[in-house]
Design a protein around this motif. Structure first.
Motif: not given
Length: 257
Positions: A148-157, A185-189, A202-210
C-alpha cells in the motif's frame, strides 16, 4: 482488536541512546552538517570493533548492505541518495534512540529489493521473544502495508484499477511510468520496529504520499461488496491494534508478544 487514530503512543521506557550514522566512504561536508542538524553522530569506517552503540548503517542500498544494517551491531539501515541524510524521517532516528530498529529506502529501491523478506528476517532475529505465530502475522501485515505504501502512497496509483483484467494492464503501464519519474521513485518508504510497551511491539510503515483516513477506509472496505482495499481489513484482523499517524502517511501496527 481495537482501532484508534490518536497521536503516537510513548515507547516503553528504555535507556535513551544517541544515534550514530556509519558510512564506509569519507563523509561530505553536507552530510556532516546534516547529521549535526539532526543531532545524529557520524562515524566513518565499518570495522565492527569500532562501531559505536545505536549505529545506523548508511550508503547505497543492496540486499547485502540492508541485511547487514538490520543485524547486530547495527540498529538499521538508511539509503543515502543525492540528498544525503536530509531526506530520512526523524521517526527513524527517534526509533533507534528508543532502542528500536529502522529502515529507510527510496521507493524504487524498496520495490526492487526483497524488502519484506529482509525486514521479516531481522524481526525474527532481533525480537526473539515473539512467538512464531505472531511473527507470521507481522510478516503478513507488513507485506500488505508495504504494498500500500509503495503503490497507493508514494506512487499514487488508484486501487480500483486492479479489479478487472483491463484495469490491471493499465495499472502496470502507470506503475512503469511513475517508477521512471524520479520525483516519485525517490520518495521514502520507512519501516520502524520498536516496543511501545513491554508486551507490545509496533511496526510502523511510513510513506510520503498524500495520506488517507484510516477509519473511513476501513468503514468502506468492511462492506461485503467491496472489490478492493481489503488489505487493510486483513491487517486489522492480524494486529492487536491499528493506528493512522502523520496525516495517514504512517500505518502503525501493534502486535502482542
Amino acid at each position: 482488536m481495537s482501532l484508534v487514530t490518536t497521536p503516537p503512543l510513548a515507547t516503553c521506557q528504555a535507556p535513551e541512546r544517541h544515534p550514530c550514522l556509519v558510512v564506509a566512504s569519507p563523509a561530505s561536508e553536507d552530510l556532516e552538517a546534516q547529521c549535526r542538524a539532526l543531532g545524529v553522530g557520524l562515524h566513518q569506517g565499518d570495522a565492527v570493533s569500532e562501531i559505536p552503540p545505536a549505529s545506523i548503517l548508511g550508503g547505497d542500498a543492496t540486499t547485502e548492505s540492508v541485511r547487514r544494517g538490520l543485524a547486530a551491531p547495527y540498529c538499521g539501515f538508511v539509503e543515502l541518495g543525492a540528498e544525503g541524510a536530509s531526506g530520512v524521517g526523524l521517526r527513524c532516528f527517534e526509533t533507534v534512540r528508543g532502542g528500536g530498529m529502522t529502515l529507510s529506502l527510496q521507493t524504487a529501491t524498496a520495490y526492487r529489493l526483497e524488502t519484506l523478506e529482509l525486514v521479516a528476517e531481522a524481526i525474527r532475529a532481533n525480537f526473539r521473544d515473539v512467538s512464531p505465530d505472531t511473527a507470521d502475522l507481522m510478516e503478513i501485515s507488513l507485506a500488505e502495508a508495504l504494498s500500500n505504501a509503495v503503490i497507493h502512497g508514494n506512487l499514487g496509483i488508484p486501487n480500483h484499477l486492479r479489479a478487472t483484467a483491463e484495469g490491471f494492464v493499465e495499472f502496470q503501464r502507470i506503475m512503469q511510468r511513475r517508477m521512471a519519474d524520479p520525483a516519485l521513485s525517490c520518495r521514502r518508504i520507512e519501516i520502524n520496529v520498536h516496543a511501545r510497551r513491554p508486551d507490545c511491539i509496533c511496526i510502523a510503515v511510513t510513506d510520503q504520499g498524500g495520506g488517507f483516513n484510516l477509519e473511513e477506509k476501513l468503514a468502506h472496505t468492511a462492506h461485503a461488496t467491496a472489490k478492493n482495499g481489503r488489505g487493510l481489513c486483513l491487517i486489522r484482523k492480524a494486529t492487536h491494534s491499528l493506528q493512522g499517524e502523520d496525516g495517514g502517511r504512517t500505518l502503525a501496527m501493534m502486535f502482542s508478544r
